[in-house]
Scaffold this motif. Sequence first.
Motif, PDB file in Angstrom:
ATOM      1  N   LYS A  76       0.855  -1.183   0.000  1.00 33.78           N
ATOM      2  CA  LYS A  76       0.000   0.000   0.000  1.00 33.78           C
ATOM      3  C   LYS A  76       0.892   1.234   0.000  1.00 33.78           C
ATOM      4  N   GLN A  77       1.012   1.870  -1.166  1.00 31.73           N
ATOM      5  CA  GLN A  77       1.919   2.998  -1.351  1.00 31.73           C
ATOM      6  C   GLN A  77       1.214   4.103  -2.121  1.00 31.73           C
ATOM      7  N   ALA A  78       1.702   5.326  -1.955  1.00 32.64           N
ATOM      8  CA  ALA A  78       1.142   6.463  -2.686  1.00 32.64           C
ATOM      9  C   ALA A  78       1.259   6.250  -4.192  1.00 32.64           C
ATOM     10  N   ARG A  79       2.368   5.653  -4.611  1.00 37.46           N
ATOM     11  CA  ARG A  79       2.557   5.392  -6.041  1.00 37.46           C
ATOM     12  C   ARG A  79       1.448   4.520  -6.594  1.00 37.46           C
ATOM     13  N   ALA A  80       1.114   3.447  -5.877  1.00 40.29           N
ATOM     14  CA  ALA A  80       0.057   2.553  -6.336  1.00 40.29           C
ATOM     15  C   ALA A  80      -1.291   3.270  -6.369  1.00 40.29           C
ATOM     16  N   ALA A  81      -1.562   4.106  -5.352  1.00 39.41           N
ATOM     17  CA  ALA A  81      -2.824   4.844  -5.332  1.00 39.41           C
ATOM     18  C   ALA A  81      -2.951   5.740  -6.560  1.00 39.41           C
ATOM     19  N   GLY A  82      -1.852   6.370  -6.957  1.00 33.76           N
ATOM     20  CA  GLY A  82      -1.880   7.200  -8.155  1.00 33.76           C
ATOM     21  C   GLY A  82      -2.137   6.397  -9.415  1.00 33.76           C
ATOM     22  N   GLU A  83      -1.580   5.188  -9.478  1.00 32.66           N
ATOM     23  CA  GLU A  83      -1.821   4.331 -10.639  1.00 32.66           C
ATOM     24  C   GLU A  83      -3.255   3.825 -10.653  1.00 32.66           C
ATOM     25  N   HIS A  84      -3.809   3.519  -9.476  1.00 28.46           N
ATOM     26  CA  HIS A  84      -5.227   3.166  -9.399  1.00 28.46           C
ATOM     27  C   HIS A  84      -6.071   4.308  -9.968  1.00 28.46           C
ATOM     28  N   ALA A  85      -5.735   5.518  -9.583  1.00 25.29           N
ATOM     29  CA  ALA A  85      -6.514   6.685  -9.995  1.00 25.29           C
ATOM     30  C   ALA A  85      -6.535   6.830 -11.513  1.00 25.29           C
ATOM     31  N   GLU A  86      -5.415   6.565 -12.158  1.00 22.28           N
ATOM     32  CA  GLU A  86      -5.375   6.653 -13.624  1.00 22.28           C
ATOM     33  C   GLU A  86      -6.347   5.667 -14.258  1.00 22.28           C
ATOM     34  N   VAL A  87      -6.374   4.444 -13.729  1.00 21.56           N
ATOM     35  CA  VAL A  87      -7.272   3.415 -14.271  1.00 21.56           C
ATOM     36  C   VAL A  87      -8.731   3.805 -14.059  1.00 21.56           C
ATOM     37  N   VAL A  88      -9.061   4.226 -12.848  1.00 20.05           N
ATOM     38  CA  VAL A  88     -10.447   4.568 -12.538  1.00 20.05           C
ATOM     39  C   VAL A  88     -10.905   5.786 -13.329  1.00 20.05           C
ATOM     40  N   ALA A  89     -10.073   6.811 -13.398  1.00 24.12           N
ATOM     41  CA  ALA A  89     -10.444   7.994 -14.163  1.00 24.12           C
ATOM     42  C   ALA A  89     -10.661   7.648 -15.631  1.00 24.12           C
ATOM     43  N   GLY A  90      -9.797   6.799 -16.180  1.00 24.68           N
ATOM     44  CA  GLY A  90      -9.977   6.386 -17.569  1.00 24.68           C
ATOM     45  C   GLY A  90     -11.261   5.616 -17.792  1.00 24.68           C
ATOM     46  N   ASN A  91     -11.613   4.756 -16.843  1.00 23.87           N
ATOM     47  CA  ASN A  91     -12.837   3.974 -16.987  1.00 23.87           C
ATOM     48  C   ASN A  91     -14.087   4.838 -16.836  1.00 23.87           C
ATOM     49  N   ILE A  92     -14.076   5.771 -15.908  1.00 20.95           N
ATOM     50  CA  ILE A  92     -15.243   6.649 -15.752  1.00 20.95           C
ATOM     51  C   ILE A  92     -15.386   7.561 -16.962  1.00 20.95           C
ATOM     52  N   ARG A  93     -14.292   8.051 -17.489  1.00 21.88           N
ATOM     53  CA  ARG A  93     -14.368   8.872 -18.704  1.00 21.88           C
ATOM     54  C   ARG A  93     -14.970   8.065 -19.848  1.00 21.88           C
ATOM     55  N   ALA A  94     -14.591   6.790 -19.940  1.00 22.63           N
ATOM     56  CA  ALA A  94     -15.157   5.942 -20.991  1.00 22.63           C
ATOM     57  C   ALA A  94     -16.662   5.768 -20.803  1.00 22.63           C
ATOM     58  N   LEU A  95     -17.083   5.503 -19.589  1.00 17.37           N
ATOM     59  CA  LEU A  95     -18.513   5.333 -19.323  1.00 17.37           C
ATOM     60  C   LEU A  95     -19.285   6.613 -19.613  1.00 17.37           C
ATOM     61  N   ILE A  96     -18.725   7.749 -19.233  1.00 19.34           N
ATOM     62  CA  ILE A  96     -19.387   9.024 -19.519  1.00 19.34           C
ATOM     63  C   ILE A  96     -19.538   9.231 -21.024  1.00 19.34           C
ATOM     64  N   GLY A  97     -18.536   8.810 -21.781  1.00 22.30           N
ATOM     65  CA  GLY A  97     -18.578   8.966 -23.231  1.00 22.30           C
ATOM     66  C   GLY A  97     -19.307   7.864 -23.962  1.00 22.30           C
ATOM     67  N   GLY A  98     -19.906   6.937 -23.206  1.00 23.56           N
ATOM     68  CA  GLY A  98     -20.646   5.849 -23.835  1.00 23.56           C
ATOM     69  C   GLY A  98     -19.766   4.806 -24.481  1.00 23.56           C
ATOM     70  N   GLU A  99     -18.532   4.702 -24.026  1.00 20.41           N
ATOM     71  CA  GLU A  99     -17.588   3.756 -24.604  1.00 20.41           C
ATOM     72  C   GLU A  99     -17.388   2.565 -23.674  1.00 20.41           C
TER      73      GLU A  99
END
Length: 362
Positions: free
Chosen positions: A280-303
Amino acid sequence: MTPTVIVVGGGYGGIAVAKALDDVADVTLVEPRETFVHNVAALRATVDPEWTDKIFIRYDGLLSRGRVVRDRAARVSATEVELASGVRLPADYVVLATGSSAPFPGKIDSLVRDDAVTRLHRTRDALLRSSKVLLLGAGAIGLEFAGEIKAAWPEKSVTLVEAGTDLLGGRFPGEFRAELRRQLDALGVHLLLGTSLRALPEPDAGSLRPFTVTTAEGDVLAADLWFPCFGAEVRTDYLDAGLAAARQPDGRLAVTSQLRLAGQETVFAVGDVTAVPELKQARAAGEHAEVVAGNIRALIGGEPVRHEYRPAPDAMLLPLGPAAGAGYAPEWGLVGAEATAQYKGTFFLDDYRELLGARVSA
C-alpha cells in the motif's frame, strides 16, 4: 446534464481521480481533513522542523470546476453519499478513496492542520529530550523512523523490536534487507528480531516517561519514549447493505481488475482501501486513480471500459534519514544510499503541490 462523480476521501488516490475528471464531470471531493497531508514525508516532518509545515497542502487549487466538501461520509450507496452533516449528494459515479489509518506519526491523524502541527512539535520536543527510544515493528515505518531519529540525534539510543525474524516481513530479496541491516547497524540502531513484548509499555505512546518492558524471552528493556510502528487499518463501515458485500474481513474492499467494487458497475475504489494484493503505497494509489479515471471517462462517453489494473512487483525506496537508505525494484535491482537519498530527498513534494494547484517551492 453533466454526470456527477463523488470521490470519498482526499488522499493520494482521491485527489488524483478528482483532478483527472474535473473537466468532464461535476466532481465533489468529500474529505474531513482541513488540508491534504503528504504522509509520505510525515516521519521527516516529525524530526525536522523545516518539513513540519510543508506536508500540509490546501485543497483550494485542486479543482477548477468541481468542489471540495469538508465532511465525512456517513453512508455510501451506489447512487448517493450521505454526509455526517446530513447533506445527501446524488451520484452517477462513486469513487471510494478513504485510505487507511496508522499510529502517529507514521500517519497524521489530526483533522485540523494546527492541531497536527502542534502534535508534531510536541513529539519532536519529546524526542529531543529523550535518551532511549523504543520502536515496535520493523516494517517500512519502523525502519524509516529509526533512521530519521538517528540521523537527527546520533547520540540517542534507538531500539527496534520486531516479532518477525527479518526486516519488512522478509518480503524483499535478501540483498535489500541485508543492506538495510548494514546501514541501521552503522547508524547505531539496536535491532531485536524474532521477539515481542509481554505487554506494551505503561506510558502512552509518544509520552516522555522512563519505563521498562520485558521481552518474551525475559530480557528487560529500559527506555523513556516509545512508538508503535505497525497496525494499519481501514474503515469501510460507511457502506450501505448494497455495497457491503465487497468488504473483506480486514475491512478492505474486493475490486475487479477495472477497480470496480465487486458486483458494481458505477462504484470504484482506489488506494489503501482496496484488497488488491500489493504494497500500500502512494505510487500505487496514483496508478489506481489513472485506471479509474480512464474507466469513468469511458462510461461518460458511452464507450466500453477497457482500462485494467495489474499490481506491480514489490518495489520500495526506503530512506533512513536524509543521507542514507536503500531501495529495490525488479527493474533496478538494489539501490544504494546515495541514489535513495537523491530520489527521496524531496519526497516528491512539488509533484503533489502541482497536482493540488499550490505554488511549487523553489
